[in-house]
Scaffold this motif. Structure first.
Motif, PDB file in Angstrom:
ATOM      1  N   LEU A  39      63.374  18.153  63.626  1.00 38.73           N
ATOM      2  CA  LEU A  39      62.020  18.384  63.146  1.00 38.73           C
ATOM      3  C   LEU A  39      61.550  17.160  62.365  1.00 38.73           C
ATOM      4  CD1 LEU A  39      62.525  22.042  61.957  1.00 38.73           C
ATOM      5  CD2 LEU A  39      61.474  21.279  64.082  1.00 38.73           C
ATOM      6  N   MET A  43      57.995  17.946  57.222  1.00 40.82           N
ATOM      7  CA  MET A  43      57.317  19.070  57.840  1.00 40.82           C
ATOM      8  C   MET A  43      57.410  20.282  56.904  1.00 40.82           C
ATOM      9  SD  MET A  43      58.245  21.018  61.372  1.00 40.82           S
ATOM     10  CE  MET A  43      59.722  21.739  60.680  1.00 40.82           C
ATOM     11  N   ARG A  44      56.265  20.851  56.565  1.00 38.61           N
ATOM     12  CA  ARG A  44      56.219  22.017  55.685  1.00 38.61           C
ATOM     13  C   ARG A  44      55.221  23.015  56.236  1.00 38.61           C
ATOM     14  NH1 ARG A  44      59.148  21.913  51.579  1.00 38.61           N
ATOM     15  NH2 ARG A  44      59.875  20.056  50.570  1.00 38.61           N
ATOM     16  N   ALA A  51      60.171  24.385  54.156  1.00 39.38           N
ATOM     17  CA  ALA A  51      60.511  23.372  55.157  1.00 39.38           C
ATOM     18  C   ALA A  51      61.625  23.841  56.088  1.00 39.38           C
ATOM     19  CB  ALA A  51      60.921  22.081  54.453  1.00 39.38           C
ATOM     20  N   ASP A  53      63.428  25.888  59.217  1.00 42.11           N
ATOM     21  CA  ASP A  53      63.091  26.344  60.561  1.00 42.11           C
ATOM     22  C   ASP A  53      64.061  27.471  60.891  1.00 42.11           C
ATOM     23  OD1 ASP A  53      61.761  26.295  63.043  1.00 42.11           O
ATOM     24  OD2 ASP A  53      63.298  25.010  63.915  1.00 42.11           O
ATOM     25  N   TYR A  62      53.772  24.593  65.673  1.00 42.84           N
ATOM     26  CA  TYR A  62      52.646  23.719  65.384  1.00 42.84           C
ATOM     27  C   TYR A  62      51.377  24.427  65.805  1.00 42.84           C
ATOM     28  CZ  TYR A  62      49.759  19.676  64.700  1.00 42.84           C
ATOM     29  OH  TYR A  62      48.787  18.829  64.229  1.00 42.84           O
ATOM     30  N   TRP A  75      51.792  22.542  60.735  1.00 44.19           N
ATOM     31  CA  TRP A  75      52.988  23.350  60.940  1.00 44.19           C
ATOM     32  C   TRP A  75      52.871  24.644  60.144  1.00 44.19           C
ATOM     33  CZ3 TRP A  75      56.489  22.225  64.520  1.00 44.19           C
ATOM     34  CH2 TRP A  75      56.550  20.918  64.990  1.00 44.19           C
TER      35      TRP A  75
END
Length: 168
Positions: A39, A43-44, A51, A53, A62, A75
């Motif tokens: 990732l 990415m948050r 953050a 996954d 997304y 995201w």
């Protein structure tokens, strides 16, 4: 007469059941654990800020911007999106209204942690409490299977009593 009306009602019920089954299958496919993936750094989730996954808020997706005003996209956790007040899944399993929920939630602070991004509001009309999905559980709120949320103060109200809660 009555026989024709009953046949129409049965056909409508069968069509509704088939549409619900297709929607449930599409949502199950969305919820399936994703393959291991790298990732992007930083990415948050646009809702809760997490953050992870495939953590407690489910997997990251997304969300494309749906209009010129929302063209940036972002995201989001699947669980955070689905629990948000206005987000829903189409019969084909596509998440709709994610961008408007993100835009709205940026203006709302969580009653538990105080950070913006709270997209789950208490379902009692006069109550102004809002939460991030992970904060709702920590604050003692009740999230029902139909995605209505009741804060700790209102979780015993008539509309929430006897309903099947989701795990928070």
């Amino acid at each position: 007469g009555r026989g024709r009306r009953a046949a129409k009602e049965e056909a409508a019920a069968a069509a509704a059941a088939a549409a619900k089954e297709a929607k449930d299958a599409a949502l199950a496919a969305l919820r399936a654990p994703p393959p291991a993936r790298d990732l992007p750094d930083g990415m948050r989730c646009g809702f809760c800020g997490g953050a992870d996954d495939n953590g407690p808020c489910d997997r990251m997706l997304y969300a494309d911007g749906g209009s010129a005003a929302d063209a940036a996209g972002g995201w989001v956790h699947l669980g955070c999106a689905l629990a948000s007040s206005e987000v829903f899944a189409s019969d084909g399993g596509e998440l709709l209204k994610v961008q408007s929920a993100l835009t709205r939630s940026r203006k709302i602070e969580c009653d538990h942690c105080g950070r913006p991004g709270a997209s789950l509001g208490c379902n009692v009309a006069k109550c102004r409490r809002s939460f991030h999905l992970p904060c709702a559980g920590a604050a003692g709120a009740l999230l029902l299977g139909d995605h209505r949320l009741f804060c700790a103060e209102h979780r015993e109200c008539k509309a929430a009593r006897g309903r099947e809660p989701l795990d928070l």
